[in-house]
Motif scaffolding. Structure first.
Motif, short mmCIF file in Angstrom:
data_model
loop_
_atom_site.label_atom_id
_atom_site.label_comp_id
_atom_site.label_asym_id
_atom_site.label_seq_id
_atom_site.Cartn_x
_atom_site.Cartn_y
_atom_site.Cartn_z
N UNK A 311 0.72 -1.24 0.00
CA UNK A 311 0.01 0.14 -0.08
C UNK A 311 0.78 1.26 -0.10
N UNK A 312 0.70 2.10 -0.94
CA UNK A 312 1.22 3.42 -0.85
C UNK A 312 0.47 4.44 -0.22
N UNK A 313 -0.52 4.33 0.32
CA UNK A 313 -1.37 5.22 1.21
C UNK A 313 -1.95 6.39 0.17
N UNK A 314 -2.61 6.07 -0.96
CA UNK A 314 -2.83 7.03 -1.81
C UNK A 314 -4.52 7.42 -1.70
N UNK A 315 -5.10 6.62 -1.01
CA UNK A 315 -6.45 6.76 -0.43
C UNK A 315 -7.60 6.61 -1.78
N UNK A 316 -7.01 6.04 -2.57
CA UNK A 316 -7.93 5.72 -3.96
C UNK A 316 -9.07 4.72 -3.52
N UNK A 317 -8.89 3.86 -2.69
CA UNK A 317 -9.82 2.85 -2.22
C UNK A 317 -10.80 3.49 -1.39
N UNK A 343 -8.74 -3.97 5.96
CA UNK A 343 -7.94 -4.92 5.88
C UNK A 343 -6.65 -5.07 6.92
N UNK A 344 -5.78 -3.84 7.03
CA UNK A 344 -4.82 -3.82 7.73
C UNK A 344 -4.99 -3.91 9.28
N UNK A 345 -6.00 -3.15 9.82
CA UNK A 345 -6.17 -2.61 11.20
C UNK A 345 -6.20 -4.40 12.01
N UNK A 346 -6.92 -5.12 11.63
CA UNK A 346 -6.87 -6.40 12.26
C UNK A 346 -5.53 -6.90 12.60
N UNK A 347 -4.87 -6.88 11.54
CA UNK A 347 -3.37 -7.31 11.74
C UNK A 347 -2.34 -6.46 12.76
N UNK A 367 -12.68 -1.13 -4.75
CA UNK A 367 -11.44 -0.99 -4.00
C UNK A 367 -10.38 -1.45 -4.88
N UNK A 368 -10.46 -2.72 -4.98
CA UNK A 368 -9.44 -3.73 -5.51
C UNK A 368 -9.04 -2.95 -7.10
N UNK A 369 -10.21 -2.88 -7.59
CA UNK A 369 -10.06 -2.21 -8.89
C UNK A 369 -9.31 -0.73 -9.07
N UNK A 370 -9.42 -0.05 -7.83
CA UNK A 370 -9.05 1.29 -7.81
C UNK A 370 -7.50 1.19 -7.45
N UNK A 371 -7.14 0.21 -6.79
CA UNK A 371 -5.56 0.31 -6.15
C UNK A 371 -4.56 0.24 -7.08
N UNK A 375 -3.64 -4.52 -4.74
CA UNK A 375 -4.04 -5.09 -3.51
C UNK A 375 -5.31 -5.63 -3.75
N UNK A 376 -5.46 -7.20 -3.40
CA UNK A 376 -6.62 -7.70 -3.53
C UNK A 376 -7.57 -7.51 -2.31
N UNK A 377 -7.97 -6.28 -2.21
CA UNK A 377 -8.70 -5.64 -1.04
C UNK A 377 -9.70 -6.51 -0.62
#
Lengths: 468, 230
Positions: A311-317, A343-347, A367-371, A375-377
């Motif tokens: 993740x590059x933290x672009x916020x697109x998703x 996705x990542x917070x539970x980890x 989201x997956x399409x925008x990433x 990432x297979x969000x």
């Protein structure tokens, strides 16, 4: 129910009911969609660029130790200090130590979500250091004592009127309806802060192993000032942000700008390799890189979801997510909101308290399409649901599905259920959706379909005289 | 050395050991090809740039317009000097900042204003009170409408961002097609000893943090002028 899950329900209900607020958020995103699509269309092949970005991140994340060591060696040779922080506490303590040892009085910051993650401002302020957020949106939410609403647009939930009122109250400025005037008020305040600050804290968008550099992406120029004028520069860096080669930036910088803000390139993309070098006229005397794990290695150990470290933290998703657009950034209660945050917070913070976030999705896959790094969000959200169910099975749900399967496997039971259904449905109708309704978790926002007066079986029997 | 280093490295190695992740779903598996031809593979996907200099200058001009960069093509350094004088008069500059560099020297020579020079060090307040910063650059990037600056080519880190108007002087020979070519340029020029600061400046400073409405001059320069000597 865990309090985080209850909070999510309360807040998301409140924000979803606020129609003007939702309209305001969606209008703000409307301009983004247009610019993003224009810029994507300029790529010869946006999908090809995504593939290459995903492959590059795959290479980097799956050889993370190698590239981090190369990065450390190269940037250390240039006089920077690299501190490896296993958790948030270690990172905070190190930064406090530098501030104390150097007699720092004033600290200026440019935007960094990693510092939100480790609650750095609170720690610095508790020790008596003045900390100023220099990014306009971050400054606004800092004055309001709020967290950023969105990874990239921290103050997108506020109207100009609210910001004008805030500046009037906190800065004594005059009321205005002009975004330009509001921006200039903040500019003037910050100018003094840059010149006076002796420590600048920044985030990092990319680290380059080959050349020992960090790269910072911004539009305002505040990060450049933060890293140029104070005598100490501290850069927070999540361990997953390293890229193998300098040329990788030629792909990632335009992609981040396009996906993140609908720009060809953001205004400033700056690469730093070390503090001021001999013979250079300016720049900090010290540069510290704080490499943060903080349970990123937990995500790394989950091979199935490891790509989320790309993740590059672009916020697109976030921008395309039907849930985010309606519940907004604050409902999540996390540093990282939207699909990637779910996705990542539970980890990063534990499955038990945060598994409810994986239900904050329609699984539409937008989201997956925008990433930009593929990432297979939405599949990771499903996997988190599965992991959550495995860790703490829902007894009621198990019993309900057990009963359903029993009923569907036995025609006599099924027919009996239909008879009971016809008797009880009108009674349920009297209390539908109210507190007396045993099904209200479902019927509160939906109508239970009405049972047909005659079932297919009964009709078949009547028309065709039963089984031939 | 802090203990965190071995803790994190051990966690990473433990996480990756015998635990391969599925490869990304890509339509053309190009991982190996990408590693070999890196930098050049990207050119297939990124926005297209013409092969000739005139095409590249035209593209730079077109993108500059969208970015609100004020881009001027001038035949000679003298013409650039005259343009700078017009800017100074129009904006009522009282003091400017610059650095020693052959083109910036000729550009500001004879200008009737006090000049703060940054290359030997400067006071922050002194630079902050200048009306314009005049710098050279490494290259201009046609693909993005960007100006690549560095410590060496732009008089340090702050000269190109602190004053409210940034004026860049460049030669047509400094135009490169894309970011990859810009990185090749600095690697060739500096070898392993790259400047501690390099930046792609793409338009004047901006923000959209209030209702996503574009405002120029958030913290950096409100105006960016690029003078290109043909």
């Amino acid at each position: 129910m865990a309090t985080q899950a209850a909070d999510f329900q309360t807040l998301s209900r409140r924000y979803t009911a606020d129609k003007p607020f939702r309209a305001f958020i969606q209008k703000a995103l409307g301009g983004y969609y247009k610019k993003r699509d224009e810029n994507k269309a300029n790529f010869q092949d946006w999908q090809g660029a995504r593939d290459l970005a995903a492959e590059t991140k795959y290479e980097a994340v799956n050889h993370l130790d190698k590239y981090l060591l190369e990065f450390e060696q190269k940037i250390t040779a240039r006089g920077a200090k690299v501190f490896w922080a296993p958790n948030a506490e270690a990172a905070r303590e190190y930064i406090l130590k530098i501030a104390k040892e150097n007699g720092v009085r004033s600290i200026i910051k440019s935007k960094t979500m990693t510092s939100e993650e480790i609650h750095l401002n609170e720690a610095l302020e508790k020790e008596g250091f003045g900390v100023f957020e220099s990014d306009l949106g971050e400054y606004i939410v800092q004055l309001r004592k709020e967290a950023p609403f969105h990874l990239v647009f921290p103050a997108m939930h506020l109207t100009r009127r609210q910001i004008s009122d805030l500046f009037q109250k906190e800065l004594g400025s005059k009321a205005t309806d002009e975004p330009e005037e509001l921006t200039m008020i903040a500019r003037d305040v910050m100018r003094r802060k840059y010149c006076e600050a002796d420590m600048g804290i920044s985030g990092t968008n990319f680290a380059v192993a080959e050349t020992g550099m960090i790269s910072i992406t911004e539009n305002e120029g505040n990060a450049r000032l933060t890293t140029s004028l104070p005598r100490i520069h501290v850069a927070l860096l999540g361990i997953e942000k390293v890229l193998p080669r300098l040329e990788d930036l030629s792909l990632f910088l335009p992609m981040l700008a396009t996906a993140g803000a609908g720009q060809t390139m953001t205004c400033y993309n700056t690469m730093y390799s070390g503090p001021r070098q001999p013979g250079e006229p300016d720049g900090p005397e010290q540069m510290h890189i704080v490499l943060l794990d903080n349970r990123r290695t937990e995500l790394l150990a989950d091979a199935e979801q490891r790509d989320a470290l790309g993740c590059i933290r672009c916020g697109a998703c976030l921008n395309v997510c039907p849930i985010f657009k309606n519940v907004g950034g604050y409902s999540y209660g996390t540093t990282y909101g939207g699909p990637i945050g779910s996705v990542i917070t539970p980890h990063l913070r534990g499955l038990k308290d945060w598994k409810h976030l994986s239900a904050a999705s329609s699984l539409c896959g937008a989201c997956t399409e925008a990433c930009p790094v593929k990432i297979d969000l939405h599949h990771h959200l499903l996997q988190n649901r599965r992991n959550g169910a495995k860790a703490s099975p829902a007894v009621g749900e198990k019993v309900a599905f057990g009963g359903f399967s029993l009923m569907m496997g036995h025609p006599a039971l099924y027919r009996l259920a239909v008879v009971f259904g016809r008797i009880f449905q009108p009674l349920q109708g009297l209390v539908n959706g109210t507190i007396l309704d045993p099904l209200r978790a479902w019927t509160g926002s939906r109508n239970f379909p009405k049972l047909a007066p005659k079932s297919f079986h009964e009709q078949w029997k009547k028309e065709r005289g039963g089984r031939k | 050395m802090n203990p965190g280093r071995s803790i994190i490295l051990n966690r990473i190695r433990e996480a990756l050991r015998n635990n391969p992740a599925p490869r990304p779903h890509t339509s053309h598996s190009q991982a190996d090809a990408a590693a070999e031809t890196h930098g050049h593979a990207q050119r297939e996907w990124l926005p297209k740039v013409g092969a000739t200099l005139p095409e590249q200058i035209d593209l730079f001009a077109k993108i500059s317009e969208g970015l609100k960069t004020e881009f001027h093509r001038v035949p000679t350094i003298d013409a650039a000097h005259n343009l700078l004088k017009q800017l100074a008069a129009a904006e009522g500059w009282k003091k400017i900042a610059s650095h020693s560099h052959h083109d910036t020297d000729s550009l500001i020579q004879g200008i009737d204003l006090p000049v703060v020079r940054t290359e030997k060090g400067y006071g922050i307040d002194e630079l902050e009170s200048c009306d314009a910063g005049v710098t050279g650059c490494e290259v201009l990037v046609a693909q993005t409408g960007g100006v690549m600056v560095s410590v060496e080519s732009a008089g340090g880190r702050a000269l190109s961002v602190l004053p409210p108007h940034h004026v860049v002087i460049a030669r047509a020979s400094q135009m490169v097609p894309d970011l990859t070519a810009a990185f090749e340029h600095v690697k060739k020029r500096y070898g392993k000893n790259l400047p501690s600061f390099m930046s792609f400046i793409t338009g004047p400073s901006r923000t959209g943090d209030i209702e996503r409405i574009l405002v120029l001059g958030a913290h950096g320069p409100k105006r960016l002028t690029v003078l290109l000597i043909d």
